[in-house]
Structure formats: structure tokens, C-alpha cells
Design a protein around this motif. Structure first.
Motif, mmCIF file in Angstrom:
data_model
loop_
_atom_site.group_PDB
_atom_site.id
_atom_site.type_symbol
_atom_site.label_atom_id
_atom_site.label_comp_id
_atom_site.label_asym_id
_atom_site.label_seq_id
_atom_site.Cartn_x
_atom_site.Cartn_y
_atom_site.Cartn_z
ATOM 1 N N THR A 169 5.336 -16.602 -4.842
ATOM 2 C CA THR A 169 4.112 -16.103 -5.483
ATOM 3 C C THR A 169 3.160 -17.205 -5.902
ATOM 4 N N LEU A 175 -2.319 -9.430 -5.695
ATOM 5 C CA LEU A 175 -2.668 -8.643 -4.513
ATOM 6 C C LEU A 175 -2.233 -9.359 -3.244
ATOM 7 N N SER A 177 0.051 -11.785 -2.939
ATOM 8 C CA SER A 177 1.495 -12.036 -2.855
ATOM 9 C C SER A 177 2.279 -10.761 -2.535
ATOM 10 N N ARG A 178 1.652 -9.599 -2.722
ATOM 11 C CA ARG A 178 2.252 -8.320 -2.343
ATOM 12 C C ARG A 178 3.667 -8.148 -2.945
ATOM 13 N N GLU A 181 4.956 -4.482 -2.798
ATOM 14 C CA GLU A 181 5.280 -4.063 -1.439
ATOM 15 C C GLU A 181 6.505 -4.790 -0.901
ATOM 16 N N ASN A 182 6.599 -6.096 -1.173
ATOM 17 C CA ASN A 182 7.682 -6.896 -0.612
ATOM 18 C C ASN A 182 8.998 -6.786 -1.385
#
Length: 231
Positions: A169, A175, A177-178, A181-182
Motif C-alpha cells: 500500500t 483507491l 491500492s485496491r 478488492e484485493n
């Protein structure tokens, strides 16, 4: 351990609490609840323990907590919450729980020291069962690994943790680094040395050395805290 336990409560300010069992665990919880502004009645069959805590708790009484008539005479039925913190005597713990259930206490917490104890307590009528030794063991394990600085896990496997910002990160916005989602976790906020705590937004930039407050399933927080490779 008491702090870990009291953090799970959703008591309103000033709620009355009966703590049954004033050993190391029960007395620590009772003392913490007093500091949080609750009226606490401590009950134990050991006169020495009752005497030790009589000047700290709202009241401390020597009594047989397994006798429902005694508990009724003490006015325990008028309390909003009850915590059974009896040590290793499963029989006394469960009989006390039965007495509290008969009195109609609406919020009963039971300290369990085995899975069997906890399962029986739930069947009898405990609203919440905690395993302080196991919880503390998991907490210490997480801290020893160095991945987490602080860690609180709830009954359903959801956790909140304070961790060092993983390398994946660094120098990215949330946003970019997602993280969600990840990794399936949410970054709630960021703390930098000598700066105020900052609530996280999509545009928040994470820097090396940042401390992150994250929430999500325990296993996913563990994976996120241990991530070292940049994506």
C-alpha cells in the motif's frame, strides 16, 4: 484480559451489573466496569475476596450464587446484566447460570473454560459465552508475530486491528491500492507519528511507517497484515 472482555459490551451508561465470582478474572472485569461508570454488585462465596473488593465495587456480598432464592433476596433480578466469572468449577458456574435464567436476567454473560462448558451454557440460557484464555492466546499470538499492534476479535470472526501499513500500500491512495478488492478488508483510518488520527477516504495516501486501523474477517486481516509484495 479484562479490557478485552469489557470491550465486547454494549451496555448503556450507568447500567447495573452483577458479577458473580471475584477471582482474578471476575474482579478485573468488575473493576473495569466500575471505571466505566457502571454500578457493580460483586458476589462470591469466599469472604476474603468479598472483603478485598468491598471498597472498590458498588457493593460486594458473600453468598451462594447457585441458590436462586438467595440471589432473589439480594435483588439480582433487578439488574440489567449479569456476568458469571466463576473459575474452574463448571458445576457452580452452570448452577449459577440456571439461577440467573430463572430470575429472568435479560443479558447474561458466562466465562467458559472449555468448549463443552460453553455449549452447555448456551443451551441453558447464556446470551453470550466468552473464552478469555483462548481469546487472549489468539491476541498475544497476533502481537508476537509483529504483524498486528492491537487486535480485537468478535464472536462471528469479524475483527478490528491496528497494523503497520503493508508494503503493497505504500505511496498509493486507498483507491489505487485496491485494499478492499484485493484483500477483503476496510481501512478505517490512518495514524502518523506526531499527527492526528485521520479517517480514511478513497483519496487518502498511505505512506511507509503509517499505522492503519482496519476491519474485516480475521483471516483476511491476517493476510493483509502479512502482505509484503507490491501489487
Amino acid at each position: 484480559m479484562a479490557r478485552l472482555f469489557t470491550e465486547q459490551f454494549a451496555f448503556s451508561a450507568g447500567d447495573s451489573v452483577a458479577v458473580i465470582g471475584l477471582g482474578r478474572f471476575g474482579s478485573s472485569v468488575a473493576q473495569s466496569l466500575v471505571r466505566l461508570g457502571h454500578d457493580v454488585m460483586g458476589i462470591d462465596k469466599d469472604a476474603d475476596l468479598v472483603q478485598r473488593w468491598s471498597n472498590i465495587l458498588t457493593c460486594a456480598i458473600q453468598a451462594d450464587s447457585t441458590d436462586v432464592n438467595v440471589m432473589r433476596q439480594l435483588g439480582v433480578a433487578d439488574f440489567s446484566h449479569a456476568i458469571v466469572g466463576i473459575g474452574t468449577d463448571m458445576s457452580s458456574s452452570l448452577m449459577t447460570l440456571m439461577a440467573l435464567t430463572e430470575l429472568g436476567i435479560k443479558d447474561i454473560w458466562v466465562k467458559a473454560f472449555t468448549a463443552e462448558h460453553g455449549q452447555i451454557a448456551q443451551r441453558i440460557g447464556a446470551h453470550h459465552v466468552v473464552y478469555p484464555e483462548a481469546d487472549m492466546g489468539a491476541r498475544v499470538a497476533h502481537l508476537i508475530t509483529g504483524r498486528m499492534i492491537d487486535f480485537i476479535e468478535f464472536d462471528d470472526g469479524f475483527a478490528i486491528a491496528r497494523i503497520h501499513a503493508p508494503a503493497s500500500t505504500h505511496n498509493k491512495s486507498l483507491l489505487a491500492s485496491r485494499v478492499r478488492e484485493n484483500y477483503g478488508v476496510t481501512v478505517v483510518g490512518i495514524k502518523r507519528t506526531n499527527e492526528e488520527f485521520e479517517h480514511a477516504t478513497a483519496t487518502t495516501l498511505i505512506q511507509p511507517g503509517d499505522l492503519l486501523v482496519v476491519s474485516g474477517p480475521t483471516s483476511k486481516i491476517e493476510r493483509f497484515a502479512g502482505s509484503t509484495e507490491k501489487r
